[in-house]
Write a protein that holds these residues in place. Structure first.
Motif, mmCIF file in Angstrom:
data_model
loop_
_atom_site.group_PDB
_atom_site.id
_atom_site.type_symbol
_atom_site.label_atom_id
_atom_site.label_comp_id
_atom_site.label_asym_id
_atom_site.label_seq_id
_atom_site.Cartn_x
_atom_site.Cartn_y
_atom_site.Cartn_z
ATOM 1 N N PRO A 64 0.805 -1.229 0.000
ATOM 2 C CA PRO A 64 0.000 0.000 0.000
ATOM 3 C C PRO A 64 0.837 1.278 0.000
ATOM 4 C CG PRO A 64 -0.896 -1.583 1.567
ATOM 5 C CD PRO A 64 0.422 -2.126 1.109
ATOM 6 N N LEU A 65 1.989 1.250 0.671
ATOM 7 C CA LEU A 65 2.852 2.436 0.660
ATOM 8 C C LEU A 65 3.406 2.701 -0.733
ATOM 9 C CD1 LEU A 65 4.837 2.067 4.017
ATOM 10 C CD2 LEU A 65 3.257 3.907 3.401
ATOM 11 N N ILE A 66 3.784 1.636 -1.427
ATOM 12 C CA ILE A 66 4.285 1.806 -2.796
ATOM 13 C C ILE A 66 3.175 2.324 -3.703
ATOM 14 C CG2 ILE A 66 5.162 0.548 -4.792
ATOM 15 C CD1 ILE A 66 6.661 -1.267 -2.813
ATOM 16 N N GLU A 67 1.967 1.816 -3.510
ATOM 17 C CA GLU A 67 0.834 2.308 -4.299
ATOM 18 C C GLU A 67 0.546 3.770 -3.958
ATOM 19 O OE1 GLU A 67 -1.826 2.361 -7.197
ATOM 20 O OE2 GLU A 67 -0.513 0.657 -6.728
ATOM 21 N N ALA A 68 0.683 4.133 -2.675
ATOM 22 C CA ALA A 68 0.488 5.529 -2.273
ATOM 23 C C ALA A 68 1.530 6.433 -2.933
ATOM 24 C CB ALA A 68 0.579 5.657 -0.749
ATOM 25 N N SER A 69 2.746 5.935 -3.091
ATOM 26 C CA SER A 69 3.785 6.743 -3.743
ATOM 27 C C SER A 69 3.407 7.035 -5.186
ATOM 28 C CB SER A 69 5.134 6.025 -3.672
ATOM 29 O OG SER A 69 5.187 4.913 -4.541
ATOM 30 N N ARG A 70 2.827 6.043 -5.874
ATOM 31 C CA ARG A 70 2.395 6.287 -7.257
ATOM 32 C C ARG A 70 1.325 7.369 -7.303
ATOM 33 N NH1 ARG A 70 2.499 0.503 -7.245
ATOM 34 N NH2 ARG A 70 4.275 -0.314 -8.415
ATOM 35 N N SER A 71 0.381 7.317 -6.357
ATOM 36 C CA SER A 71 -0.667 8.332 -6.306
ATOM 37 C C SER A 71 -0.076 9.714 -6.065
ATOM 38 C CB SER A 71 -1.667 7.975 -5.194
ATOM 39 O OG SER A 71 -2.644 8.980 -5.048
ATOM 40 N N LEU A 72 0.896 9.798 -5.172
ATOM 41 C CA LEU A 72 1.526 11.086 -4.885
ATOM 42 C C LEU A 72 2.351 11.582 -6.066
ATOM 43 C CD1 LEU A 72 2.594 10.346 -1.204
ATOM 44 C CD2 LEU A 72 0.965 12.096 -1.922
ATOM 45 N N PHE A 73 3.037 10.679 -6.760
ATOM 46 C CA PHE A 73 3.800 11.083 -7.945
ATOM 47 C C PHE A 73 2.860 11.626 -9.023
ATOM 48 C CE2 PHE A 73 7.213 7.765 -6.795
ATOM 49 C CZ PHE A 73 7.906 8.709 -6.063
ATOM 50 N N ASP A 74 1.735 10.947 -9.218
ATOM 51 C CA ASP A 74 0.769 11.402 -10.216
ATOM 52 C C ASP A 74 0.221 12.774 -9.833
ATOM 53 O OD1 ASP A 74 -0.964 10.872 -12.590
ATOM 54 O OD2 ASP A 74 -2.556 10.941 -11.085
ATOM 55 N N SER A 75 -0.073 12.951 -8.538
ATOM 56 C CA SER A 75 -0.579 14.245 -8.071
ATOM 57 C C SER A 75 0.478 15.328 -8.254
ATOM 58 C CB SER A 75 -0.964 14.150 -6.593
ATOM 59 O OG SER A 75 -1.986 13.211 -6.412
ATOM 60 N N ARG A 76 1.731 14.981 -7.991
ATOM 61 C CA ARG A 76 2.802 15.959 -8.159
ATOM 62 C C ARG A 76 2.914 16.405 -9.605
ATOM 63 N NH1 ARG A 76 7.448 17.026 -10.260
ATOM 64 N NH2 ARG A 76 8.970 18.276 -9.113
ATOM 65 N N SER A 77 2.844 15.457 -10.521
ATOM 66 C CA SER A 77 2.976 15.788 -11.935
ATOM 67 C C SER A 77 1.855 16.725 -12.374
ATOM 68 C CB SER A 77 2.973 14.500 -12.762
ATOM 69 O OG SER A 77 3.110 14.783 -14.124
#
Length: 705
Positions: free
Chosen positions: A104-117
């Motif tokens: 779940p933490l790795i999946e959360a990182s993807r969500s945050l990266f997408d939000s950052r972009s």
């Protein structure tokens, strides 16, 4: 009447008429001075309004700077949060069963990266749009502030303001920090890392169990004998050569090896027969041979525990006849052969038994092979050597018993480490590879900060004119003073610039932003892991560099990282060092406030047409205060030319950026008042036209105010 006598003076001094005239003149001067003071005060009020207008114009720039810094904080915290979640997920995968939290933490990182972009693109577009509207918004705010100071029949102000410089630097930062490559790399390596971590943990448990057994054999447990206890009792070793370790964590196998070496050296040095019988003398000699053998074997023994692995070489002391036959105790020529007093070929049981007789060295192996009897008769055999350590090895009151357990534990530990170390190296190489990408991404984040360079970053110049024709007699009605004249147009110029100040405005803005996120989050906006990580880092960011580092450490401390292999703790420490090594700049969340400064200094900082015109006008006015009749026409034209591109309409709000996570967005907006938006273009152009028309005054010019 004398020569000095007049209607005002006589021989006695002032006449009544003279006194009356003197009083009238004095009163006229007093009231005239009062009238002059009042006229000057009213005329000077335009300078106060000009100062306020300049501060208001630069205040708009201050709002932009704060908005840009909030955007920088959001962008930076999203970046660090995404990278931290990715790293924390990898840390969890180093622990058996940790995938329940790590995935779940790795999946959360993807969500945050997408939000950052998405936020990066949104912020770039929003800040650039805001920059383009900033000169016009600043001038409108100056106009509104000037108008708010109008007084019926006394003051009516027209104002324009120009920002210096009039244009900002383009937003230039990269929206790609390598997050896609990082996520792909984690996807490729996560399964292998999980398997390596599980296998490493299994072997680590075996190694830890073996080390614990070795520790117990060497130092013992409460109420039990051990190498430590036996060495103290049997050899009298003191604390320097016989240290006691309280925990297996501070102990290693090298400690047990050192203790064994000291023990056998001491036993060899202290060995002597306890009686003068032949049997006791033989036993004492056999013990000396055994101790000497142990000392020699232990001198070449070693324990190596390095980064490359664990290696051990410890002797197995014999504890029965068969084991003696496999050692040098059986093959070395430790005894003497000769002719007994009875004339028989014999092997002497101990050296003193052959005193005065010719002898030659012989081994137990030859004695047994050739069937040579011992002297005294029947006293010595191979089994006697085997019995030296048999009792102390087989029962728990002998040093050799615990030493044998210690050696077996060390060898089992070595076997487990030979399987464990390659697995740990594989896992650590995988983790180091991911952390290297995280470090590179953090370095890009550190260099991709938003540094606002908006229009007006050097300052703002405001021109304010009071166009109300005020009767001088109405300002301060007074006897003895009468005038039908009116005060003409009064013009003043002021400038302001930005100054850093310590305030919580930036922190308050971030807190409000997080409150908005929490209100909209529900179950769809952010996963709990991403929201927790981002909000903690953003709140930590508001407290400074140390607060952000503390937020990262708090996240890692909350993870269950206990494992036999210790890979989880190692990875957590590596992630902390990775983040610390980048040297992220401390956040800038202080607000900036406008302050009044010299207008010439502001204008001299730019080569914009308006600033250049202003400098030339001010220079001419100072050198020739009454020479020119139209000092501002070129300046007003320059201001109008720079502002024309902003006059085609103003939106209800200026959206600086929008944070989008999991499909929902939270905008960062700066509202534009309705009164400004509805008549912005008309008010601005009217102010320019009125100022241009009012410039040609009947007095031909005035001293610079």
């Amino acid at each position: 009447m004398g020569a000095r006598n007049t209607v005002f003076f006589d021989d006695r001094g002032f006449t009544t008429a003279g006194m009356a005239v003197a009083l009238l003149l004095a009163l006229s001067l007093v009231f005239t001075a009062s009238q002059v003071y009042r006229v000057n005060s009213v005329s000077a009020r335009v300078q106060d309004v000009a100062d306020a207008a300049a501060l208001a114009a630069e205040g708009q720039v201050a709002e932009y700077v704060l908005a840009a810094r909030v955007c920088d904080a959001v962008l930076f915290s999203l970046s660090v949060a995404g990278l931290t979640c990715a790293g924390a997920g990898i840390v969890c995968l180093c622990v058996p069963g940790g995938a329940v939290i790590g995935d779940p933490l790795i999946e959360a990182s993807r969500s945050l990266f997408d939000s950052r972009s998405k936020f990066c693109r949104s912020a770039k577009e929003g800040l650039e749009s805001y920059q383009k509207a900033l000169p016009f918004l600043a001038s409108l705010r100056a106009t509104a502030i000037a108008s708010s100071n109008n007084q019926e029949g006394r003051h009516r102000y027209l104002a324009i303001a120009v920002l210096v410089p009039c244009s900002g630097e383009p937003m230039a930062w990269d929206d790609d920090i390598g997050s896609s490559e990082l996520s792909d790399d984690i996807d490729r390596k996560s399964d292998g890392l999980k398997q390596a971590a599980e296998r490493a943990d299994e072997e680590a448990r075996k190694a830890n169990d073996a080390k614990t057994r070795g520790f117990i054999a060497d130092c013992g447990s409460e109420g039990c004998s051990s190498m430590f206890e036996r060495a103290s009792v049997l050899a009298g070793l003191d604390g320097n050569e016989n240290p006691l370790y309280a925990s297996v964590d501070t102990w290693d196998f090298a400690a047990g090896l050192s203790r064994a070496r000291a023990y056998y050296r001491k036993r060899l040095a202290n060995e002597h027969p306890v009686s003068s019988t032949d049997e006791e003398r033989m036993k004492s000699y056999l013990r000396s041979c055994f101790y000497r053998y142990a000392v020699r074997k232990l001198s070449s023994a070693f324990v190596k525990d390095t980064d490359e692995g664990f290696e051990v070489s410890l002797p197995h002391v014999p504890h029965n006849t068969d084991e003696v036959r496999a050692t040098s105790l059986y093959t070395d020529e430790l005894f003497l052969e000769g002719i007994s007093p009875e004339g028989q070929r014999v092997v002497f049981a101990y050296p003193e038994a052959a005193v005065g007789l010719p002898t030659a060295p012989i081994s137990l192996q030859r004695m047994e092979a050739e069937g040579i009897p011992s002297y005294p008769e029947g006293l010595l055999s191979v089994s006697d050597m085997g019995r030296v350590a048999a009792a102390s090895t087989s029962i728990d009151n002998g040093f050799e018993h615990y030493f044998r357990e210690f050696v077996e534990a060390a060898e089992e530990y070595e076997r487990a480490r030979k399987k464990l170390d390659p697995l740990e190296r594989e896992a650590k190489q995988t983790v180091d590879g991911v952390f290297s990408k995280i470090r590179n991404a953090l370095e890009q984040v550190a260099s991709a900060r938003i540094t606002p360079l908006p229009p007006g970053r050097n300052g703002a110049i405001a021109i304010v004119t009071d166009v109300e024709a005020t009767s001088v007699s109405r300002l301060a009605p007074a006897p003895f003073v009468g005038s039908d004249s009116f005060l003409g147009n009064r013009t003043a110029v002021a400038a302001s610039t930005l100054l850093e100040e310590s305030s919580d405005e930036g922190k308050t803005a971030l807190s409000s932003l997080l409150d908005g996120v929490a209100e909209r989050s529900g179950s769809s906006l952010l996963s709990s892991e991403a929201l927790m990580c981002w909000s903690d880092i953003l709140r930590g960011y508001a407290k400074g560099k140390e607060g952000m580092a503390s937020a990262v450490e708090g996240l890692l401390a909350s993870l269950p990282l206990g494992s036999a292999s210790g890979l989880g703790d190692w990875a957590a420490n590596g992630l902390s060092l990775c983040i610390e090594s980048v040297g992220l700049d401390p956040p800038k969340l202080n607000a900036v406030k406008p302050v009044v400064v010299n207008s010439g200094s502001v204008a001299a900082s730019s080569d914009d047409p308006a600033a250049v015109n202003y400098i030339s006008i001010k220079k001419a006015a100072i050198e020739h205060p009454v020479a020119g009749s139209r000092p501002f026409s070129s300046l007003i034209s320059a201001i109008e030319g720079e502002a024309n591109h902003c006059l085609d309409g103003v939106p209800e709000t200026v959206e600086v950026a929008s944070i989008e996570i999991a499909g929902a967005g939270i905008p960062i907006e700066v509202p534009v008042p309705d009164s400004v938006r509805d008549s912005a273009s008309t008010v601005f152009r009217d102010a320019l036209d009125r100022l241009r028309g009012l410039e040609a005054s009947e007095c031909g010019g005035s001293v610079w105010d």
